[in-house]
Enzyme design. Sequence first.
Site: not given
Ligand SMILES: *Cc1c(COP(=O)(O)O)cnc(C)c1O
Length: 419
Positions: A127, A229
């Site tokens: 990600f 979430y």
């Molecule tokens: C959704 C997601 C995030 C989101 O990180 P935030 O700090 O909540 O914006 C991080 N890593 C992965 C693998 C995700 O799928």
Amino acid sequence: MTDTDRSHAAALDAVDPLAALREEFVVASEQQVYLDGNSLGRLPRATAARLAAVVHEDWGRGLVGSWHDWVDLAYRVGDAIGTALLGAAPGQTVVADSTSVNLYKLAAAALDARPDRRVIVTDSRNFPSDRYVLEGLAAARRLELRLLATPTAEPVSAADVAAALSEDVALVSLSLVDYCSGALADLQSVTAAAHAAGALILWDLCHAAGAVPISLDDSKVDLAVGCTYKYLNAGPGAPAFLYVRDDLQEQLRQPIWGWFGQREQFRMGATYDPAPGITRYLAGSPPVLAMTAVEAGVEVLARVGMTALREKSVALTDYVIALADAWLEPLGVAVGTPRAVARRGAHVALRHADAWQITQMLITRYDVIPDFREPDIIRIGVPPAYTRFVDGWDALDRLRRGVAAGEHLTFAAERARVT
Ligand SMILES: *Cc1c(COP(=O)(O)O)cnc(C)c1O
């Protein structure tokens, strides 16, 4: 051969032991087919009343006196997530901050614990926030960020990780379920491969928590983070969780020396003295309202348990894949998710060169809500808590009719600000 008649989907729903769980969520439109719960989960019915009670009673009436209850939220909700969904005994999971911030805190703590090692290993398809946070840490500390290049539709394997490891690797950081393909890595063997080289491992569970069974304690995982979430249905921007295995908690230190991590916080000591246990991984005041929604979201899943949720999830993704093979393959749509159940999370990736236009067509003409991920992926999220088999049927039926008629070609290829 899959029975591609809609009545077959309806029959699967009729015998689904989790069918009634959908009633616990707000479904504002019965026409809309919502397949993006892997990005933002539905609102549990109980949440609005729980939030109202905290606002009116605890905040409105109780005011600052309510902190006696609120100071335990991070641990109470953390333990609920850990025990129900992560295979983690109490005292190792807390809710705090965002996933990105927690990843930074724990990755920095791990790097500090391996000061003579100079390499961080992650996956080139991890990600974006994870890659950027690790890139930033590597830049600030003049370390090497080593990117694994794994095949698109397969999870990172223990062999992939072992091949990238050397005595120089301090930290391996990976996602358990790939946010694009939905590929599910093998927690135990990949963790063991990292340990065999003396590295610590930090797992991101964002697309795994509440989607697949997880055994952090049994797999001897060091560190983990994840968001609430998506499959935990805690609402937009809800705080994340972090896990630190108990025997590591006092060996490591995270870099944000805030007062919520201080030993005997209200003594207001002159210098930072990290609290024992998981407390030292906290930094500042908890978002009490948002954490109330996390607690309500987790309770819904905890009542049915991950075994039942996984059983339905596998049946749903099997069904979507079978329909895609029967209907969409001739239209140039490929399944981009591993076919082996053991290597699959709770969403299905469909790949097509015009994926963006197809997604726009589904949303605006057909009231079907998947999402698009670069470069060519339509994500079909089927969270088992509230997705029906007929939802899968309706979505893929509309997709095939639209694409067969070339309707998607009337949409511009230019991407929107949020995809
Ligand atoms: C959704 C997601 C995030 C989101 O990180 P935030 O700090 O909540 O914006 C991080 N890593 C992965 C693998 C995700 O799928």
